[in-house]
Design an enzyme around this catalytic site. Structure first.
Site, PDB file in Angstrom:
ATOM      1  N   CYS A  92       0.854  -1.186   0.000  1.00 55.31           N
ATOM      2  CA  CYS A  92       0.000   0.000   0.000  1.00 55.31           C
ATOM      3  C   CYS A  92       0.894   1.242   0.000  1.00 55.31           C
ATOM      4  O   CYS A  92       1.845   1.316   0.787  1.00 55.31           O
ATOM      5  CB  CYS A  92      -0.905  -0.002   1.238  1.00 55.31           C
ATOM      6  SG  CYS A  92      -2.013   1.407   1.314  1.00 55.31           S
ATOM      7  N   GLU A 135      -8.523  -1.115  -3.153  1.00 56.96           N
ATOM      8  CA  GLU A 135      -8.863   0.318  -3.300  1.00 56.96           C
ATOM      9  C   GLU A 135     -10.254   0.601  -2.754  1.00 56.96           C
ATOM     10  O   GLU A 135     -10.486   1.642  -2.130  1.00 56.96           O
ATOM     11  CB  GLU A 135      -8.765   0.754  -4.773  1.00 56.96           C
ATOM     12  CG  GLU A 135      -7.416   0.556  -5.436  1.00 56.96           C
ATOM     13  CD  GLU A 135      -6.248   1.097  -4.641  1.00 56.96           C
ATOM     14  OE1 GLU A 135      -6.417   2.053  -3.877  1.00 56.96           O
ATOM     15  OE2 GLU A 135      -5.148   0.532  -4.775  1.00 56.96           O
TER      16      GLU A 135
HETATM   17  O1  K1U Z   1      -3.726   1.471  -2.687  1.00 58.78           O
HETATM   18  C1  K1U Z   1      -2.532   1.562  -2.823  1.00 58.78           C
HETATM   19  O2  K1U Z   1      -1.862   2.041  -1.917  1.00 58.78           O
HETATM   20  C2  K1U Z   1      -1.834   1.074  -4.065  1.00 58.78           C
HETATM   21  C3  K1U Z   1      -1.316  -0.339  -3.921  1.00 58.78           C
HETATM   22  C4  K1U Z   1      -2.285  -1.277  -4.597  1.00 58.78           C
HETATM   23  C5  K1U Z   1      -2.117  -2.732  -4.369  1.00 58.78           C
HETATM   24  C6  K1U Z   1      -0.918  -3.381  -4.529  1.00 58.78           C
HETATM   25  C7  K1U Z   1      -0.817  -4.740  -4.330  1.00 58.78           C
HETATM   26  C8  K1U Z   1      -1.926  -5.465  -3.998  1.00 58.78           C
HETATM   27  C9  K1U Z   1      -3.109  -4.806  -3.829  1.00 58.78           C
HETATM   28  C10 K1U Z   1      -3.208  -3.449  -4.020  1.00 58.78           C
HETATM   29  C11 K1U Z   1       0.057  -0.399  -4.570  1.00 58.78           C
HETATM   30  O3  K1U Z   1       0.210  -0.111  -5.698  1.00 58.78           O
HETATM   31  S1  K1U Z   1       1.358  -0.924  -3.588  1.00 58.78           S
HETATM   32  C12 K1U Z   1       2.816  -0.850  -4.570  1.00 58.78           C
HETATM   33  C13 K1U Z   1       2.890  -1.754  -5.736  1.00 58.78           C
HETATM   34  O4  K1U Z   1       3.107  -1.267  -6.804  1.00 58.78           O
HETATM   35  C14 K1U Z   1       2.707  -3.225  -5.679  1.00 58.78           C
HETATM   36  C15 K1U Z   1       2.876  -3.977  -4.551  1.00 58.78           C
HETATM   37  C16 K1U Z   1       2.691  -5.362  -4.571  1.00 58.78           C
HETATM   38  C17 K1U Z   1       2.319  -5.990  -5.744  1.00 58.78           C
HETATM   39  C18 K1U Z   1       2.154  -5.232  -6.899  1.00 58.78           C
HETATM   40  C19 K1U Z   1       2.354  -3.860  -6.869  1.00 58.78           C
HETATM   41 ZN    ZN Z   2      -3.577   1.066  -0.322  1.00 62.71          ZN
END
Ligand code: K1U
Ligand code: ZN
Length: 169
Positions: A92, A135
């Protein structure tokens, strides 16, 4: 376009419940590119309006490899979920550096308005389904660490507060 400030856990504003977007007007049409730019710059795959201190039901997502398939969901509602669930590793942007497993529905159907205000239905699985659920939790004031044990959550809270103190010094 402008980069927006992302709230960091345990900011109490992350627990506000978002209200429906009353109209997809000029204000919302200007907010969407700012949220997308903020998400891309932070290297995230999603961002909820709550995270940039706007407490309205709006999320942006891009799970594509090329980072060129933005999805904008305004007033999203989950209308169907699969019976099957899976434990997925999540991160996140509001809890930097923390990754842990959360149980999510494998497949979901969501209705929403797009950035033009047109009604759309999205059927999602895989990372897109996980990201939409993550989200949409933000929109009800829920951060993924709230699925973890109180012990883990308290450790994360302390770590975040320490990092924020050090950053302020
Ligand atoms: O809501 C947020 O803070 C964005 C979050 C979304 C998310 C990532 C992973 C699983 C569920 C939701 C992020 O983008 S965290 C950073 C990221 O790019 C990431 C992390 C883990 C896996 C894939 C991407
Ligand atoms: Zn988040």
């Amino acid at each position: 376009m402008a980069l927006l400030t992302i709230l960091c856990y345990p900011d109490p504003k992350l627990h506000k419940v978002a209200k429906p977007v009353p109209a997809v007007d000029a204000r919302i049409k200007a907010l969407v590119p700012d949220m997308l730019e903020t998400m891309y710059e932070a290297k995230g795959i999603g961002l909820a309006a709550t995270q940039v201190d706007v407490h309205e039901r709006l999320i942006v997502i891009d799970t594509s490899e090329e980072r060129n398939q933005p999805l904008v969901l305004i007033n999203p509602e989950i209308t169907w979920t699969s019976a099957a669930t899976h434990l997925n590793e999540e991160g996140c942007l509001s809890v930097p550096g923390i990754y842990d497993g959360v149980q999510r529905f494998d497949e979901i159907r969501v209705t929403a308005l797009d950035r033009q205000g047109k009604a759309i239905t999205v059927e999602a699985d895989g990372l897109l389904a996980v990201c939409i659920q993550h989200e949409m939790d933000h929109l009800i004031g829920k951060v993924f660490v709230e699925y973890l044990s109180p012990l883990k959550r308290n450790r994360i809270k302390k770590k975040m507060l320490k990092a924020q103190r050090e950053e302020a010094d």
